[in-house]
Design a protein around this motif. Sequence first.
Motif, short mmCIF file in Angstrom:
data_model
loop_
_atom_site.label_atom_id
_atom_site.label_comp_id
_atom_site.label_asym_id
_atom_site.label_seq_id
_atom_site.Cartn_x
_atom_site.Cartn_y
_atom_site.Cartn_z
N THR A 183 -2.67 -1.42 -14.78
CA THR A 183 -3.46 -2.62 -15.05
C THR A 183 -3.73 -3.44 -13.80
OG1 THR A 183 -1.49 -3.95 -15.53
CG2 THR A 183 -2.50 -2.76 -17.38
N GLY A 184 -2.80 -3.46 -12.86
CA GLY A 184 -2.99 -4.21 -11.62
C GLY A 184 -2.84 -5.71 -11.77
N LEU A 185 -2.19 -6.18 -12.86
CA LEU A 185 -1.96 -7.62 -12.99
C LEU A 185 -0.97 -8.13 -11.95
CD1 LEU A 185 -1.79 -8.40 -16.83
CD2 LEU A 185 -3.65 -8.78 -15.22
N ALA A 186 -0.05 -7.27 -11.53
CA ALA A 186 0.97 -7.65 -10.54
C ALA A 186 1.27 -6.44 -9.68
CB ALA A 186 2.22 -8.17 -11.23
N GLY A 187 1.97 -6.70 -8.60
CA GLY A 187 2.33 -5.61 -7.71
C GLY A 187 2.25 -6.03 -6.26
N PRO A 188 2.50 -5.10 -5.34
CA PRO A 188 2.48 -5.45 -3.91
C PRO A 188 1.06 -5.74 -3.44
CG PRO A 188 2.72 -3.09 -4.20
CD PRO A 188 2.81 -3.69 -5.57
N TRP A 189 0.95 -6.59 -2.41
CA TRP A 189 -0.32 -6.89 -1.76
C TRP A 189 -0.08 -6.84 -0.25
CZ3 TRP A 189 2.92 -10.27 -4.04
CH2 TRP A 189 3.36 -11.38 -3.29
N ASN A 190 -1.12 -6.96 0.52
CA ASN A 190 -1.02 -6.84 1.99
C ASN A 190 -0.31 -5.54 2.38
OD1 ASN A 190 -2.27 -9.30 2.27
ND2 ASN A 190 -0.40 -10.43 2.74
N ILE A 191 -0.72 -4.43 1.76
CA ILE A 191 -0.13 -3.13 2.09
C ILE A 191 -0.70 -2.67 3.43
CG2 ILE A 191 0.12 -0.73 1.38
CD1 ILE A 191 -0.13 -1.65 -1.51
N VAL A 192 0.17 -2.49 4.42
CA VAL A 192 -0.26 -2.11 5.77
C VAL A 192 0.03 -0.65 6.08
CG1 VAL A 192 -0.11 -4.45 6.70
CG2 VAL A 192 1.92 -2.99 6.72
N GLU A 193 0.93 -0.02 5.33
CA GLU A 193 1.21 1.41 5.47
C GLU A 193 1.48 1.98 4.09
OE1 GLU A 193 3.68 3.10 8.62
OE2 GLU A 193 3.91 1.07 9.44
N GLY A 194 0.93 3.16 3.84
CA GLY A 194 1.08 3.76 2.52
C GLY A 194 -0.01 3.31 1.57
N ARG A 195 0.06 3.81 0.34
CA ARG A 195 -0.93 3.47 -0.68
C ARG A 195 -0.22 3.01 -1.95
NH1 ARG A 195 -3.92 8.30 -2.37
NH2 ARG A 195 -1.81 9.20 -2.26
N LEU A 196 -0.92 2.19 -2.72
CA LEU A 196 -0.35 1.72 -3.98
C LEU A 196 -0.04 2.89 -4.91
CD1 LEU A 196 0.40 -0.73 -5.76
CD2 LEU A 196 -1.96 -0.71 -6.61
N GLU A 197 -0.89 3.92 -4.91
CA GLU A 197 -0.70 5.07 -5.78
C GLU A 197 0.59 5.83 -5.46
OE1 GLU A 197 -2.50 5.99 -8.47
OE2 GLU A 197 -3.46 4.05 -8.15
N ASP A 198 1.09 5.67 -4.23
CA ASP A 198 2.32 6.38 -3.86
C ASP A 198 3.51 5.90 -4.68
OD1 ASP A 198 0.91 7.82 -1.99
OD2 ASP A 198 1.39 6.44 -0.34
N LEU A 199 3.42 4.69 -5.26
CA LEU A 199 4.54 4.18 -6.07
C LEU A 199 4.69 4.93 -7.38
CD1 LEU A 199 4.23 0.30 -5.58
CD2 LEU A 199 5.95 1.83 -4.61
N ARG A 200 3.73 5.77 -7.73
CA ARG A 200 3.86 6.58 -8.96
C ARG A 200 4.84 7.74 -8.77
NH1 ARG A 200 -0.07 5.24 -12.62
NH2 ARG A 200 -1.87 4.07 -11.81
#
Length: 440
Positions: A183-200
Amino acid sequence: MHVGCERIRNATITSITTTITTTTTTTTTKTTLQAVPDGIIQLISQPSPSPLPEMKTGPLHWGAGMAGLLAWRNLAHDRSRFAVTLVGIIFAVVLIAMQIGLFLGFSDSTTNVIRHTRADFWIVAKGSQNFEVTLPINERELFLARSVPGVAQAEALLVQFTTWKTPGGGTESVIILGTDLNTGLAGPWNIVEGRLEDLRRPDAVMIDRVFMDKLGVSRIGTRVEINNRRALVVGFTQGIRSFTTSPWVFASTRNAQRLSGFAEDQTNYVIGRLRPGADPQRVRDDLVRTLPRTDVYLSEAFAARTRDYWMFTTGAGASVLVSAVLGLLVGVVIVAQVLYATTVDHLPEFGTLRAMGAPRAFIYKVIMGQAVISATLGGLPGIALSLLFARGSEAGAAVILVPPGLAVALYGVTLVMCVLASIVSIRKAMSIDPAMVFQR
């Protein structure tokens, strides 16, 4: 013979015409000695054209321009003392900026995560005081929230303190934040290395670069141990801090449940968004009736509750606020001392001005001019240094915030400090006796 002598004396006096010429700055006067019948010599003065050009004279003009010029010359005459004055003001400005900036930085960090979610409402366990420390609630509350009219979406959010084991064998307290990646209502921001999808990925977590050394992580792919369970660092964020100084560890909801020891049907929060056009207060009241075992807050109210708890209820923020106030008072004292010393050093000059007939208002203008000049030449470099220090703090655990509004306010505060400090100087300058000028 006696009569003849008398006639000769009278004739001599009558015939004597002696011209004495006196010259002033404006006219030349011809004075004639002339005998009168009584034998008395009378001075008869007649103006005559002056060979010198006429000079216009008038009263001195005690205007603002003259006051500003004298103020600058008073300060710049002794360059060493002026430099000391400016250094004192710069130090005071930096001190005030750092204390207030720390207070703003701590205040910002208390609601950092809340403000970076897209949630309209928060559902928490009844009696919860802040965002970081709360009790678990059952996933059943999530399904009840979704059934309330006006709720567009709702999801679980997990926040839990746990322990992180460093490669050196030590342990650090961390806060796991588990979010629904769909959903993307919450989570990390200002990601400088890696991708959000890697948290899966199984056991995947992200941390902030600021805490890499503290947690013993040097690169992506580092294997770590959280709550006696293995985890894998898959990315880094930049600038995400907590008020408790415990690093945030971002993960998916399922990974966060496993790493924190929560059951699959447990969470800390239910967050959600409202349907377009829905009345926030009305939806909140409906949620309160539907979920009686929880507390329901709109996002702004929950952020304010968390901020007030950490900043005032615990006393941690109050100490920072007291430090900011003390910094302001110390700055006022420093500025008052240096400006007062500058005025005292120039008391003879002020005495001269008073002996020349300078009005009181002119003396006020000169001293206030000194205050404005000092505030500008000392305040602006102090603000510039404060901005540099604030920028440098971004690499540390405690951030110092000096937003543009604070920078402008700092100049205003510096100006007010200098003016207030000048009030004491004015009283001293106006209490001197003009006659002291002639006693030197």
